[in-house]
Write an enzyme that holds these catalytic residues in place. Structure first.
Site, PDB file in Angstrom:
ATOM      1  CB  SER A 153       6.102   3.542   0.709  1.00 21.31           C
ATOM      2  OG  SER A 153       5.392   2.943  -0.347  1.00 21.31           O
ATOM      3  CE  LYS A 165      13.448   1.986  -4.060  1.00 23.18           C
ATOM      4  NZ  LYS A 165      12.855   1.119  -3.066  1.00 23.18           N
ATOM      5  CG  HIS A 198       2.937   0.954  -5.277  1.00 20.00           C
ATOM      6  ND1 HIS A 198       3.272   2.021  -4.485  1.00 20.00           N
ATOM      7  CD2 HIS A 198       3.436  -0.150  -4.658  1.00 20.00           C
ATOM      8  CE1 HIS A 198       3.929   1.590  -3.419  1.00 20.00           C
ATOM      9  NE2 HIS A 198       4.053   0.292  -3.495  1.00 20.00           N
ATOM     10  N   GLY A 249       0.805  -1.226   0.000  1.00 22.43           N
ATOM     11  CA  GLY A 249       0.000   0.000   0.000  1.00 22.43           C
ATOM     12  C   GLY A 249       0.833   1.268   0.000  1.00 22.43           C
TER      13      GLY A 249
END
Ligand code: PAF
Length: 277
Positions: free
Chosen positions: A183, A146, A34, A28
């Site tokens: 993130s 990544k 993403h 998330g």
């Protein structure tokens, strides 16, 4: 878009669907990296499933599981816009009930780099991915370059355990100034955000040296290290030039070679990589 929290419900739904499913497993807090995986899955499959699950077993005791950024409502809004069909977002107790006793472990490819710096990390990743693959039964699964070692480890698990699915790895998505999207970039204050550019500078230098004919891996590692050491907020964990398939460290660069690094900027640990072709 169907939002599913229970494993049984996900398994039941999947058993009713005959078409191929493209699957993007995530923790998330979406960024463009993403979303690039979701868009590719959308382009290549009649059905798209995304999981949102911050997996506790891949975080070490001193790591950021509890502070890992979460914003499920924003994530769901973004997935709705990308026309995702199914979101699987189980609670931790659903994935790991008290009587859960199993682990999936890939050896060798997990021993170096992230595996050496984060003991147990890949065991957590492979365990949760094996569970997710069993539950979602995807046709194709999408990962970002990544996390290059993660993609290699997952491919090995799929091969060794005869999982009937295809792993697709897609390029790293970068900010306009080169910082790889992550993130964890949200942890950086403005000064650290600027300092974090040193990762991309070091990788760009490696690419330049390679394209100018430098084949001595230690020379490239050394020059990358010097660039990073000039940045006072940066602390190197590792700088590696390894065979892109086996992850064995190289003396002489032989393409494809994975140039990867992990650097702490303040208290935030960042990773990034490029492949020398
Ligand atoms: O890359 C990630 O976000 C995680 O490691 C993954 C693959 C979703 C497993 O928890």
């Amino acid at each position: 878009m169907k939002i599913i929290e229970k494993i049984d419900d996900m398994i039941r739904l999947r058993s009713q669907l005959a078409e191929p499913v493209g699957f993007v497993p995530t923790m998330g807090y979406f960024h463009e990296g993403h979303l690039s995986l979701v868009r590719q899955a959308r382009a290549e499959n009649p059905l798209v499933a995304v999981s949102i699950f911050v997996n506790p077993t891949q975080f070490g005791p001193q790591e950021d599981f509890s502070s890992y950024p979460r914003d499920p409502q924003r994530d769901l809004d973004l997935l709705e816009k990308e026309q995702v069909d199914i979101v699987f977002m189980p609670p931790v107790a659903e994935m790991y009930p008290p009587q859960f006793n199993s682990r999936v472990e890939v050896t060798k490819a997990t021993e170096r780099l992230e595996g050496a710096s984060r003991p147990g990390h890949f065991r957590g990743v492979t365990t949760v991915c094996a569970k997710l693959f069993n539950i979602v039964q995807p046709t194709r699964v999408y990962f970002g370059q990544k996390d290059a070692q993660q993609a290699i480890v997952i491919k090995k698990m799929v091969l060794d355990l005869n999982m009937n699915l295809e792993i697709v790895t897609l390029p790293t998505v970068r900010e306009p100034d080169g910082l790889a999207m992550s993130s964890r970039n949200t942890y950086l204050n403005p000064q650290e955000r600027q300092a974090a550019l040193v990762l991309y500078q070091a990788l760009t230098l490696a690419q330049q040296l390679w394209s100018q004919g430098e084949k001595n891996a230690q020379t490239i590692r050394q020059q990358m290290t010097e660039v990073i050491q000039k940045q006072p907020l940066a602390k190197i964990d590792y700088v590696s030039i390894a065979d892109a398939e086996t992850l064995d460290e190289l003396d002489t660069v032989k393409p494809p070679a994975l140039v990867s690094l992990a650097v702490k900027i303040g208290s935030t640990r960042l990773i990034d990589n490029v492949v020398l072709e």
